[in-house]
Design an enzyme around this catalytic site. Structure first.
Site, mmCIF file in Angstrom:
data_model
loop_
_atom_site.group_PDB
_atom_site.id
_atom_site.type_symbol
_atom_site.label_atom_id
_atom_site.label_comp_id
_atom_site.label_asym_id
_atom_site.label_seq_id
_atom_site.Cartn_x
_atom_site.Cartn_y
_atom_site.Cartn_z
ATOM 1 N N ASP A 99 0.810 -1.232 0.000
ATOM 2 C CA ASP A 99 0.000 0.000 0.000
ATOM 3 C C ASP A 99 0.838 1.274 0.000
ATOM 4 O OD1 ASP A 99 0.774 -0.853 2.602
ATOM 5 O OD2 ASP A 99 -0.754 0.394 3.546
ATOM 6 N N GLU A 165 -0.685 -2.054 5.227
ATOM 7 C CA GLU A 165 0.257 -2.043 6.361
ATOM 8 C C GLU A 165 0.170 -0.734 7.112
ATOM 9 O OE1 GLU A 165 3.252 -1.553 9.079
ATOM 10 O OE2 GLU A 165 3.235 -0.289 7.298
HETATM 11 ZN ZN LIG Z 1 5.168 3.587 6.547
HETATM 12 ZN ZN LIG Z 2 6.451 0.908 5.598
#
Ligand SMILES: [Zn+2]
Ligand SMILES: [Zn+2]
Length: 426
Positions: A99, A165
């Protein structure tokens, strides 16, 4: 002459030390330009957490083209590939997060991102400002090298391309925690997991790591203080929630300075927001505080949480008020299993050169790779992405963040060789 001879001998010795690997040097040389091309394409087409639709499609198509068994839609947009080697054995998982972040890119690059998107009702720039584009491209490269060299694999390799994440949007689940919930570490059951993070301030060619607690567990907390409203000139007629908040903040910092064994690991409590009152001459009725807790040791984390839960209402009570505290987990401790680290260090030293594998201090930042490590032994390390000699590298999550893609091939080598050595030794 003697000196020359000795130099030649040393050179030969170190050559032979380096060539004890898997003999995939040609494969690495062939994959490097592809990895760089994928990285630039993904960089130019970034997608926010839980919205990585096109990125996931590209990954899935690549894995399928290699004959790897693919599962899509894991934890919303995650992609998981399973590659079986030529003989049965253990299962190793490799993870890349995919991401990007709501940041406008300011770099002047041919593959600069000009993408915009909606985030919490606002139009934002989208940029791979944490380098997850490099992680994705590296793991696509590892998948290709390994799929084309299946005969060298004893066991199974699971490629985990993880969304979100950086955290899913409010109200959504996502990231490593959801992947674990959906069973990503099962069927086949994963014996060990490896992952890396590119670093914009570590030179290309260098790998940094820490055994044990490497990155902190991040928790957030909310404290509500209830007092009794009164005129600012007559505090005796009320209960002052602002004063109670000050005592609570003081108490929380005392847990760190007087009760936490700081020579064991670092720990942090930060109150980052405090809200109370409307006017200079009114003692308000209530106060609210928000903050974060960072810990690197499971025992310390539990103890700190317990002391905070005990202390906050007690302090408020001592001053005639009431207070509640709620603590929420954001990520767990990125805990590098010490046995796994010491078993695998020689592999990293072989691929990067001994001097280029450096031990580092713990980081109080957090990483959701920790949720995989809570289930199975794991090793998460940092890969250099800074152009050597750059004296002013920009940090992650900023518009000028930059990764030199000549550093990526070491990531491909490291993850491939770690997997092969782990599986083939078991
Ligand atoms: Zn980051
Ligand atoms: Zn990262």
């Amino acid at each position: 002459m003697k000196n020359i001879l000795r130099t030649v001998c040393v050179a030969l010795l170190s050559l032979s030390a380096f060539s004890q690997g898997s003999g995939l040097d040609e494969a690495y040389a062939r994959i490097e330009p592809k990895v760089i091309e994928w990285r630039r394409d993904i960089h130019q087409n970034p997608e926010l957490s839980n919205r990585e639709f096109k990125t996931a499609e590209k990954i899935a198509a690549h894995l399928r083209s290699l004959g790897i068994e693919v599962q899509t839609g894991v934890a919303h947009t995650g992609v998981v590939g399973v590659l079986k080697g030529s003989s049965p054995g253990k299962t190793v998982a490799l993870r890349a997060d995919i991401d990007a972040l709501p940041v406008y890119e300011r770099n002047d690059l041919p593959f600069k991102s000009t993408v915009t998107s909606e985030f919490l009702g606002e139009t934002v720039g989208v940029m791979h400002a944490c380098g997850h584009d490099t992680h994705t491209a590296i793991l696509m490269g590892v998948a290709e090298v390994m799929a084309k060299n299946k005969d060298k694999i004893k066991g199974t390799v699971k490629f985990i391309f993880q969304p979100a994440e950086e955290g899913p949007p409010p109200g959504e689940e996502g990231g490593a925690l959801l992947m674990v919930k959906e069973g990503v570490l099962k069927n086949p059951d994963v014996d060990a997991i490896f992952g890396l993070h590119i670093n914009s301030q570590t030179p290309v060619g260098v790998i940094r790591y820490k055994s044990g607690g490497a990155m902190a567990a991040a928790q957030s907390f909310t404290i509500h203080v209830k007092g009794k409203q009164s005129h600012g000139s007559q505090p005796w007629a009320g209960v002052d929630p602002i004063l109670i908040s000050a005592k609570i903040i003081d108490g929380l910092q005392t847990i760190i300075s007087r009760e936490t064994e700081l020579t064991n690991e670092a720990a942090v409590i930060t109150v980052g927001k405090i809200k109370s009152g409307v006017r200079f001459n009114i003692i308000p009725e209530s106060a609210e505080m928000l903050g974060t807790i960072r810990t690197l040791d499971y025992g310390m984390k539990d103890k700190l949480n317990k002391r905070m839960m005990d202390m906050v209402p007690t302090i408020a009570k001592a001053y005639g008020g009431e207070a509640t505290i709620e603590i929420r987990d954001a990520t767990d401790i990125t805990y590098n299993d010490p046995k796994l680290v010491s078993a695998m260090l020689p592999t990293l030293e072989r691929v990067a050169g001994e001097d280029n594998v450096q031990e580092q201090k713990a980081i109080t930042g957090a990483e959701d790779f920790s949720y995989f490590q809570r289930e199975v032994p794991g090793f998460f390390f940092f890969l250099g992405g800074m152009t050597p000699g750059n004296t002013k590298p920009f940090p992650h999550h900023t518009p000028d963040f930059f990764i030199d893609d000549s550093g990526l091939i070491l990531g491909v080598k490291a993850l491939t060789e770690l997997s092969l050595d782990y599986l083939n030794r078991s």
